[in-house]
Write a protein that holds these residues in place. Structure first.
Motif, PDB file in Angstrom:
ATOM      1  N   ALA A   1       2.447  -1.586  -1.907  1.00 43.36           N
ATOM      2  CA  ALA A   1       3.332  -2.801  -1.890  1.00 43.36           C
ATOM      3  C   ALA A   1       4.418  -2.545  -1.223  1.00 43.36           C
ATOM      4  O   ALA A   1       5.061  -3.386  -0.513  1.00 43.36           O
ATOM      5  CB  ALA A   1       3.501  -3.523  -3.318  1.00 43.36           C
ATOM      6  N   VAL A   2       5.208  -1.410  -1.186  1.00 42.82           N
ATOM      7  CA  VAL A   2       6.696  -1.166  -0.597  1.00 42.82           C
ATOM      8  C   VAL A   2       6.281  -1.189   1.091  1.00 42.82           C
ATOM      9  O   VAL A   2       6.921  -1.837   1.644  1.00 42.82           O
ATOM     10  CB  VAL A   2       7.021   0.220  -0.940  1.00 42.82           C
ATOM     11  N   ALA A   3       5.277  -0.701   1.328  1.00 44.92           N
ATOM     12  CA  ALA A   3       5.079  -0.470   2.803  1.00 44.92           C
ATOM     13  C   ALA A   3       4.309  -1.702   3.595  1.00 44.92           C
ATOM     14  O   ALA A   3       4.652  -2.048   4.691  1.00 44.92           O
ATOM     15  CB  ALA A   3       4.236   0.700   3.144  1.00 44.92           C
ATOM     16  N   THR A   4       3.443  -2.426   2.685  1.00 42.33           N
ATOM     17  CA  THR A   4       2.980  -3.554   3.110  1.00 42.33           C
ATOM     18  C   THR A   4       3.310  -4.908   2.859  1.00 42.33           C
ATOM     19  O   THR A   4       2.841  -5.916   3.203  1.00 42.33           O
ATOM     20  CB  THR A   4       1.174  -3.396   2.950  1.00 42.33           C
ATOM     21  N   GLY A   5       4.174  -4.738   1.962  1.00 38.13           N
ATOM     22  CA  GLY A   5       4.728  -6.199   1.377  1.00 38.13           C
ATOM     23  C   GLY A   5       3.854  -6.455   0.026  1.00 38.13           C
ATOM     24  O   GLY A   5       2.899  -6.236  -0.052  1.00 38.13           O
ATOM     25  N   PRO A   6       4.492  -7.217  -0.980  1.00 38.11           N
ATOM     26  CA  PRO A   6       4.071  -7.402  -2.218  1.00 38.11           C
ATOM     27  C   PRO A   6       2.785  -8.136  -2.393  1.00 38.11           C
ATOM     28  O   PRO A   6       2.044  -7.728  -3.011  1.00 38.11           O
ATOM     29  CB  PRO A   6       5.223  -8.217  -2.912  1.00 38.11           C
ATOM     30  N   ASP A   7       2.425  -9.140  -1.365  1.00 34.53           N
ATOM     31  CA  ASP A   7       1.291  -9.888  -1.319  1.00 34.53           C
ATOM     32  C   ASP A   7       0.182  -9.432  -0.480  1.00 34.53           C
ATOM     33  O   ASP A   7      -0.929  -9.769  -0.446  1.00 34.53           O
ATOM     34  CB  ASP A   7       1.692 -11.280  -0.852  1.00 34.53           C
ATOM     35  N   GLN A   8       0.681  -8.296   0.288  1.00 31.17           N
ATOM     36  CA  GLN A   8      -0.414  -7.846   1.545  1.00 31.17           C
ATOM     37  C   GLN A   8      -1.337  -7.030   0.624  1.00 31.17           C
ATOM     38  O   GLN A   8      -2.544  -6.725   1.289  1.00 31.17           O
ATOM     39  CB  GLN A   8       0.363  -6.830   2.494  1.00 31.17           C
ATOM     40  N   ASN A   9      -1.143  -6.278  -0.504  1.00 27.55           N
ATOM     41  CA  ASN A   9      -1.934  -5.365  -1.154  1.00 27.55           C
ATOM     42  C   ASN A   9      -2.727  -5.592  -2.249  1.00 27.55           C
ATOM     43  O   ASN A   9      -3.632  -5.014  -2.794  1.00 27.55           O
ATOM     44  CB  ASN A   9      -1.218  -3.997  -1.186  1.00 27.55           C
ATOM     45  N   SER A  10      -2.680  -7.099  -2.628  1.00 29.02           N
ATOM     46  CA  SER A  10      -3.136  -7.561  -4.000  1.00 29.02           C
ATOM     47  C   SER A  10      -4.740  -7.402  -3.820  1.00 29.02           C
ATOM     48  O   SER A  10      -5.318  -7.236  -5.014  1.00 29.02           O
ATOM     49  CB  SER A  10      -2.661  -8.847  -4.389  1.00 29.02           C
ATOM     50  N   GLY A  11      -5.268  -7.653  -2.906  1.00 32.91           N
ATOM     51  CA  GLY A  11      -6.733  -7.378  -2.865  1.00 32.91           C
ATOM     52  C   GLY A  11      -7.429  -6.153  -2.673  1.00 32.91           C
ATOM     53  O   GLY A  11      -8.576  -6.263  -2.645  1.00 32.91           O
ATOM     54  N   ALA A  12      -6.580  -5.448  -2.057  1.00 30.33           N
ATOM     55  CA  ALA A  12      -7.169  -3.850  -1.768  1.00 30.33           C
ATOM     56  C   ALA A  12      -7.741  -3.299  -3.174  1.00 30.33           C
ATOM     57  O   ALA A  12      -6.959  -3.163  -4.200  1.00 30.33           O
ATOM     58  CB  ALA A  12      -6.167  -2.998  -1.146  1.00 30.33           C
ATOM     59  N   SER A  13      -8.736  -2.473  -2.990  1.00 30.36           N
ATOM     60  CA  SER A  13      -9.125  -1.757  -3.866  1.00 30.36           C
ATOM     61  C   SER A  13      -8.495  -0.710  -4.206  1.00 30.36           C
ATOM     62  O   SER A  13      -7.818   0.148  -3.387  1.00 30.36           O
ATOM     63  CB  SER A  13     -10.863  -1.283  -3.726  1.00 30.36           C
ATOM     64  N   MET A  14      -8.433  -0.107  -5.354  1.00 34.47           N
ATOM     65  CA  MET A  14      -7.980   1.189  -5.651  1.00 34.47           C
ATOM     66  C   MET A  14      -8.571   2.479  -5.239  1.00 34.47           C
ATOM     67  O   MET A  14      -9.900   2.310  -5.054  1.00 34.47           O
ATOM     68  CB  MET A  14      -7.584   1.396  -7.188  1.00 34.47           C
ATOM     69  N   SER A  15      -8.072   3.612  -4.701  1.00 33.84           N
ATOM     70  CA  SER A  15      -8.862   4.627  -4.429  1.00 33.84           C
ATOM     71  C   SER A  15      -9.431   5.257  -5.294  1.00 33.84           C
ATOM     72  O   SER A  15      -9.355   5.109  -6.562  1.00 33.84           O
ATOM     73  CB  SER A  15      -7.851   5.565  -3.775  1.00 33.84           C
ATOM     74  N   PRO A  16     -10.615   5.978  -5.070  1.00 36.13           N
ATOM     75  CA  PRO A  16     -11.170   6.874  -6.179  1.00 36.13           C
ATOM     76  C   PRO A  16     -10.382   7.938  -6.841  1.00 36.13           C
ATOM     77  O   PRO A  16     -10.645   7.999  -8.030  1.00 36.13           O
ATOM     78  CB  PRO A  16     -12.215   7.648  -5.359  1.00 36.13           C
ATOM     79  N   ASP A  17      -9.326   8.262  -6.325  1.00 36.10           N
ATOM     80  CA  ASP A  17      -8.182   9.252  -6.893  1.00 36.10           C
ATOM     81  C   ASP A  17      -7.660   8.462  -8.044  1.00 36.10           C
ATOM     82  O   ASP A  17      -7.164   9.054  -8.951  1.00 36.10           O
ATOM     83  CB  ASP A  17      -7.420  10.129  -5.813  1.00 36.10           C
ATOM     84  N   GLU A  18      -7.185   7.399  -7.334  1.00 33.57           N
ATOM     85  CA  GLU A  18      -6.418   6.518  -8.493  1.00 33.57           C
ATOM     86  C   GLU A  18      -7.027   6.206  -9.827  1.00 33.57           C
ATOM     87  O   GLU A  18      -6.892   6.323 -10.785  1.00 33.57           O
ATOM     88  CB  GLU A  18      -5.871   5.084  -7.954  1.00 33.57           C
TER      89      GLU A  18
END
Length: 158
Positions: free
Chosen positions: A99-116
């Motif tokens: 969210a810091v790099a893309t903005g708070p609303d830009q990342n809400s739909g992204a899936s979490m990574s397998p590592d996360e």
């Protein structure tokens, strides 16, 4: 001598009563936290991983448990506290994503990574194991119950 024995015995009885009271309160709170952790299973069915938004909701649910009227967090042992805090950090970090790099609303739909995903599931599993260890349910009983053998038969001729 009797005074010292009585005083020592009273001190032990008070310590035992205190430990018993804390254990009973801890058990009730741990049961609730264990139940809350069911939303983070050992594995997610592919395609059913929680969204980043849901991870933040889970983080908030755990936070509410910690600070609610029952003060669940107050009863965590140091080891359980460590795992709990690491899980909360992992949930918040994954929930916010980048969210810091893309903005708070830009990342809400992204899936979490397998590592996360793996890190969160491993920490939830470690928390459940620590809770069970803290209340003693992961160990065999300390008092070994012995089964009585049947009485031997009477001597012949009686």
């Amino acid at each position: 001598m009797t005074y010292l024995t009585t005083r020592s015995k009273l001190r032990l009885e008070l310590a035992h009563a205190y430990d018993q009271a804390v254990r009973e309160k801890r058990l009730a709170r741990y049961q609730r936290l264990f139940h809350l952790s069911q939303v983070i299973p050992r594995y997610w069915i592919p395609g059913e991983e929680p969204s980043r938004e849901r991870l933040l909701e889970i983080c908030e649910e755990f936070h509410d448990w910690y600070f609610d009227d029952d003060a669940g967090g107050l009863f965590l042992t140091p080891r359980a506290m460590d795992v709990y805090m690491r899980l909360q950090t992992a949930l918040a970090t994954a929930g916010r994503g980048n969210a810091v790099a893309t903005g708070p609303d830009q990342n809400s739909g992204a899936s979490m990574s397998p590592d996360e995903s793996q890190k969160i599931r491993d920490l939830a599993d470690a928390l459940r194991h620590q809770l069970a260890q803290d209340v003693g349910t992961s160990s065999p009983p300390r008092l070994k119950l012995t089964r009585l053998d049947p009485a031997p038969p009477p001597p012949h001729g009686l």
